[in-house]
Design a protein around this motif. Sequence first.
Motif, PDB file in Angstrom:
ATOM      1  N   CYS A 144      42.916  37.537  51.457  1.00  0.00           N
ATOM      2  CA  CYS A 144      42.921  38.218  50.156  1.00  0.00           C
ATOM      3  C   CYS A 144      42.396  37.309  49.046  1.00  0.00           C
ATOM      4  CB  CYS A 144      44.337  38.673  49.810  1.00  0.00           C
ATOM      5  SG  CYS A 144      45.081  39.794  51.029  1.00  0.00           S
ATOM      6  N   PHE A 145      42.767  36.035  49.074  1.00  0.00           N
ATOM      7  CA  PHE A 145      42.321  35.052  48.089  1.00  0.00           C
ATOM      8  C   PHE A 145      42.499  35.601  46.665  1.00  0.00           C
ATOM      9  CE2 PHE A 145      39.988  34.129  51.996  1.00  0.00           C
ATOM     10  CZ  PHE A 145      40.276  32.790  52.160  1.00  0.00           C
ATOM     11  N   ASP A 146      43.697  36.106  46.418  1.00  0.00           N
ATOM     12  CA  ASP A 146      43.941  36.772  45.130  1.00  0.00           C
ATOM     13  C   ASP A 146      43.973  35.788  43.976  1.00  0.00           C
ATOM     14  OD1 ASP A 146      44.404  38.767  43.370  1.00  0.00           O
ATOM     15  OD2 ASP A 146      46.432  39.244  44.035  1.00  0.00           O
ATOM     16  N   LEU A 147      44.692  34.690  44.155  1.00  0.00           N
ATOM     17  CA  LEU A 147      44.641  33.586  43.200  1.00  0.00           C
ATOM     18  C   LEU A 147      44.266  32.342  43.994  1.00  0.00           C
ATOM     19  CD1 LEU A 147      47.789  34.075  40.910  1.00  0.00           C
ATOM     20  CD2 LEU A 147      45.406  34.509  40.340  1.00  0.00           C
ATOM     21  N   LEU A 148      43.036  31.894  43.847  1.00  0.00           N
ATOM     22  CA  LEU A 148      42.556  30.769  44.642  1.00  0.00           C
ATOM     23  C   LEU A 148      43.325  29.503  44.266  1.00  0.00           C
ATOM     24  CD1 LEU A 148      40.282  30.361  46.769  1.00  0.00           C
ATOM     25  CD2 LEU A 148      38.924  29.378  44.927  1.00  0.00           C
ATOM     26  N   HIS A 149      43.922  28.853  45.266  1.00  0.00           N
ATOM     27  CA  HIS A 149      44.724  27.653  45.011  1.00  0.00           C
ATOM     28  C   HIS A 149      44.292  26.521  45.944  1.00  0.00           C
ATOM     29  CE1 HIS A 149      46.966  28.752  48.620  1.00  0.00           C
ATOM     30  NE2 HIS A 149      47.281  29.919  48.088  1.00  0.00           N
ATOM     31  N   ALA A 150      44.962  25.377  45.812  1.00  0.00           N
ATOM     32  CA  ALA A 150      44.566  24.187  46.552  1.00  0.00           C
ATOM     33  C   ALA A 150      44.633  24.396  48.060  1.00  0.00           C
ATOM     34  CB  ALA A 150      45.449  23.008  46.147  1.00  0.00           C
ATOM     35  N   GLY A 151      45.594  25.192  48.525  1.00  0.00           N
ATOM     36  CA  GLY A 151      45.699  25.469  49.953  1.00  0.00           C
ATOM     37  C   GLY A 151      44.489  26.232  50.469  1.00  0.00           C
ATOM     38  N   HIS A 152      44.061  27.224  49.691  1.00  0.00           N
ATOM     39  CA  HIS A 152      42.858  27.963  50.065  1.00  0.00           C
ATOM     40  C   HIS A 152      41.652  27.036  50.155  1.00  0.00           C
ATOM     41  CE1 HIS A 152      44.736  31.803  48.170  1.00  0.00           C
ATOM     42  NE2 HIS A 152      44.882  31.847  49.484  1.00  0.00           N
ATOM     43  N   VAL A 191      44.233  44.960  49.929  1.00  0.00           N
ATOM     44  CA  VAL A 191      45.251  44.050  49.393  1.00  0.00           C
ATOM     45  C   VAL A 191      46.480  44.835  48.960  1.00  0.00           C
ATOM     46  CG1 VAL A 191      45.796  42.375  47.596  1.00  0.00           C
ATOM     47  CG2 VAL A 191      43.542  42.361  48.668  1.00  0.00           C
ATOM     48  N   ARG A 192      46.256  45.963  48.308  1.00  0.00           N
ATOM     49  CA  ARG A 192      47.368  46.792  47.820  1.00  0.00           C
ATOM     50  C   ARG A 192      48.228  47.274  48.992  1.00  0.00           C
ATOM     51  NH1 ARG A 192      44.315  49.985  45.238  1.00  0.00           N
ATOM     52  NH2 ARG A 192      44.119  48.541  43.494  1.00  0.00           N
ATOM     53  N   ALA A 193      47.588  47.676  50.067  1.00  0.00           N
ATOM     54  CA  ALA A 193      48.332  48.153  51.234  1.00  0.00           C
ATOM     55  C   ALA A 193      49.129  47.029  51.892  1.00  0.00           C
ATOM     56  CB  ALA A 193      47.363  48.774  52.238  1.00  0.00           C
ATOM     57  N   LEU A 194      48.587  45.808  51.871  1.00  0.00           N
ATOM     58  CA  LEU A 194      49.257  44.677  52.514  1.00  0.00           C
ATOM     59  C   LEU A 194      50.312  44.026  51.638  1.00  0.00           C
ATOM     60  CD1 LEU A 194      46.113  42.956  54.099  1.00  0.00           C
ATOM     61  CD2 LEU A 194      47.956  44.090  55.350  1.00  0.00           C
ATOM     62  N   LYS A 195      50.033  43.940  50.315  1.00  0.00           N
ATOM     63  CA  LYS A 195      50.873  43.133  49.419  1.00  0.00           C
ATOM     64  C   LYS A 195      51.738  43.939  48.463  1.00  0.00           C
ATOM     65  CE  LYS A 195      48.949  39.215  50.840  1.00  0.00           C
ATOM     66  NZ  LYS A 195      49.691  38.135  51.518  1.00  0.00           N
ATOM     67  N   GLY A 196      51.447  45.223  48.298  1.00  0.00           N
ATOM     68  CA  GLY A 196      52.238  46.024  47.389  1.00  0.00           C
ATOM     69  C   GLY A 196      51.448  46.526  46.199  1.00  0.00           C
ATOM     70  N   PRO A 197      52.021  47.438  45.410  1.00  0.00           N
ATOM     71  CA  PRO A 197      51.296  48.126  44.327  1.00  0.00           C
ATOM     72  C   PRO A 197      50.873  47.223  43.171  1.00  0.00           C
ATOM     73  CG  PRO A 197      53.636  48.666  44.260  1.00  0.00           C
ATOM     74  CD  PRO A 197      53.411  47.925  45.534  1.00  0.00           C
ATOM     75  N   ASP A 198      51.502  46.059  43.019  1.00  0.00           N
ATOM     76  CA  ASP A 198      51.153  45.160  41.912  1.00  0.00           C
ATOM     77  C   ASP A 198      50.022  44.199  42.252  1.00  0.00           C
ATOM     78  OD1 ASP A 198      53.122  46.283  40.329  1.00  0.00           O
ATOM     79  OD2 ASP A 198      54.657  44.867  41.019  1.00  0.00           O
ATOM     80  N   ARG A 199      49.501  44.297  43.433  1.00  0.00           N
ATOM     81  CA  ARG A 199      48.418  43.415  43.848  1.00  0.00           C
ATOM     82  C   ARG A 199      47.181  44.257  44.160  1.00  0.00           C
ATOM     83  NH1 ARG A 199      50.665  38.718  46.198  1.00  0.00           N
ATOM     84  NH2 ARG A 199      48.521  38.059  46.637  1.00  0.00           N
ATOM     85  N   PRO A 200      45.983  43.721  44.044  1.00  0.00           N
ATOM     86  CA  PRO A 200      45.681  42.326  43.704  1.00  0.00           C
ATOM     87  C   PRO A 200      45.771  42.070  42.204  1.00  0.00           C
ATOM     88  CG  PRO A 200      43.640  43.534  43.981  1.00  0.00           C
ATOM     89  CD  PRO A 200      44.749  44.495  44.317  1.00  0.00           C
ATOM     90  N   VAL A 201      45.898  40.805  41.852  1.00  0.00           N
ATOM     91  CA  VAL A 201      45.867  40.416  40.445  1.00  0.00           C
ATOM     92  C   VAL A 201      44.437  40.434  39.931  1.00  0.00           C
ATOM     93  CG1 VAL A 201      46.401  38.553  38.828  1.00  0.00           C
ATOM     94  CG2 VAL A 201      47.924  39.000  40.752  1.00  0.00           C
ATOM     95  N   GLN A 202      43.492  40.093  40.798  1.00  0.00           N
ATOM     96  CA  GLN A 202      42.075  40.081  40.432  1.00  0.00           C
ATOM     97  C   GLN A 202      41.306  41.062  41.319  1.00  0.00           C
ATOM     98  OE1 GLN A 202      40.552  35.922  39.186  1.00  0.00           O
ATOM     99  NE2 GLN A 202      41.728  35.559  41.045  1.00  0.00           N
ATOM    100  N   HIS A 203      40.356  41.765  40.706  1.00  0.00           N
ATOM    101  CA  HIS A 203      39.542  42.706  41.472  1.00  0.00           C
ATOM    102  C   HIS A 203      38.665  41.963  42.484  1.00  0.00           C
ATOM    103  CE1 HIS A 203      40.823  46.152  39.252  1.00  0.00           C
ATOM    104  NE2 HIS A 203      40.388  45.671  38.103  1.00  0.00           N
ATOM    105  N   ALA A 204      38.197  42.694  43.480  1.00  0.00           N
ATOM    106  CA  ALA A 204      37.419  42.090  44.561  1.00  0.00           C
ATOM    107  C   ALA A 204      36.171  41.383  44.041  1.00  0.00           C
ATOM    108  CB  ALA A 204      37.035  43.159  45.581  1.00  0.00           C
ATOM    109  N   ALA A 205      35.490  41.976  43.049  1.00  0.00           N
ATOM    110  CA  ALA A 205      34.268  41.351  42.532  1.00  0.00           C
ATOM    111  C   ALA A 205      34.563  39.990  41.923  1.00  0.00           C
ATOM    112  CB  ALA A 205      33.605  42.262  41.509  1.00  0.00           C
ATOM    113  N   ASP A 206      35.704  39.867  41.230  1.00  0.00           N
ATOM    114  CA  ASP A 206      36.071  38.589  40.622  1.00  0.00           C
ATOM    115  C   ASP A 206      36.501  37.580  41.683  1.00  0.00           C
ATOM    116  OD1 ASP A 206      35.581  39.521  38.029  1.00  0.00           O
ATOM    117  OD2 ASP A 206      37.587  40.383  37.895  1.00  0.00           O
TER     118      ASP A 206
END
Length: 471
Positions: A336-344, A368-383
């Motif tokens: 998903c790479f919703d918020l890219l962090h050091a682990g990613h 992402v919404r189906a896997l993580k819930g209605p509040d995700r993703p934080v960032q759209h796929a294009a971003d």
Amino acid sequence: MSRTRIVVVGDVLLDRDVEGTVDRVTPDAPAPVLDVTGVHASPGGAGLAALLAAGDGADVTLVAPIANDPDGRLLTEQVEVAAQVVPLGHAGRTRTKMRVRSGGHTLVRLDDGGPGTPTTVPGDVVAELVDAADVVLVSDYGGGVTRDAELRARLTPVAGRVVWDPHPRGAPPVPGVRLATPNVAEARAALEAHGRHADGCGGPAGPERVAARLRSAWGCAALAVTAGAAGAYLADGGQVRFAPTPGRADGDPCGAGDRFAVSAALALARGAGAAEAVEQAVVDATGWVRAGGTAALHHRPGPGTPRPPGRAGESLEALAARLRARGGRLVATGGCFDLLHAGHVAMLQTARTLGGSLVVLLNSDASVRALKGPDRPVQHAADRARVLRALGCVDEVVVFDGPDPAAALARLRPDVWVKGGDYDTSALPERFVVEGHGGSVVLLPYVPGQSTTAILARSATGPRPDLEVLR
């Protein structure tokens, strides 16, 4: 909603790519021997621009000198699949550009024909066409169209709706064009030809200063100097803006200038300002190069499909072939790479060391919404894709739908599929797809304490105490 009407005025070429393999040199000279595997012909110059605009859904008319010879007739047939053609008289044989290519690289280019100067110009017909157009794109390839007095006279009254893509052997734009799009070398040469220096403090002036000076010299409303892989510098009024490329784009740059000019012209016609149009043009030109440039045109689906790759992207099969042509194994990973962090980043960098190219299969917003819930993703796929492409270890990003990437992997067929974390590979649905075509699955450890879910949870409860000392 009516389609955008664009008139492309310019010089046409017939591009031929001779493709083959090289595994030896000639005994009489240090020259490679090409075993030909295919020869492909397609419109170039203004002809390519017309097809690109048609592929973007515009109503296109091409006005260009076209020779009455077999190559000229082939050009007309290929363009008329997607656009109306208004032929002008053409001096000499059809101009051709032949590239001899192997392994995605051009070995030699042969130019022939011409000069291509217009010999007959129906001024009233041209005037009627450009008057009715939402935008006019002048695609100058040095054949003489931009030096023709009749055509210049018909373009001048509509200059405010004209995008001018210049050429070193062509004439400067008519005064007042909406946007001119030279590259850095063309812009510097044009400044010198105009009697203005292209120097700065202690050396050549930067592209931003060249853009501002040339806009003033040519009398354009706006001027964008394209700087290849870096992006473009837009001089608009008294300021210069820089539009960077969205990540690295390794591929065939042939045709990228046409892609840029067409995208900018259509964006302006649809109401965008110059800055927005240039930003979109940079994104589209980057996508064009990443998808394989004009060489990828030969692999588009169906003989009557005008839309080339670059905006919607190439097929997964074509992407895999292009990356494999560079050498090394094709590695893929996903998430998903919703918020890219050091682990990613650590995982992606390590994955890239396992082969010659790395493709990231990115979950779509719905996935992402189906896997993580209605509040995700934080960032759209294009971003999310744009952030990933900015990493030097990532060669391409492909967005997929569904709960897992198995369908995408079946088409991409990577040599290595990388997963990060504590997985049991026997439970991975994609394992059987990858191993089924001879690939392997590799697990990489996550960096401890790094997860998007944990970061979001911390952001909801306030800053970490150990970071307070940094304030």
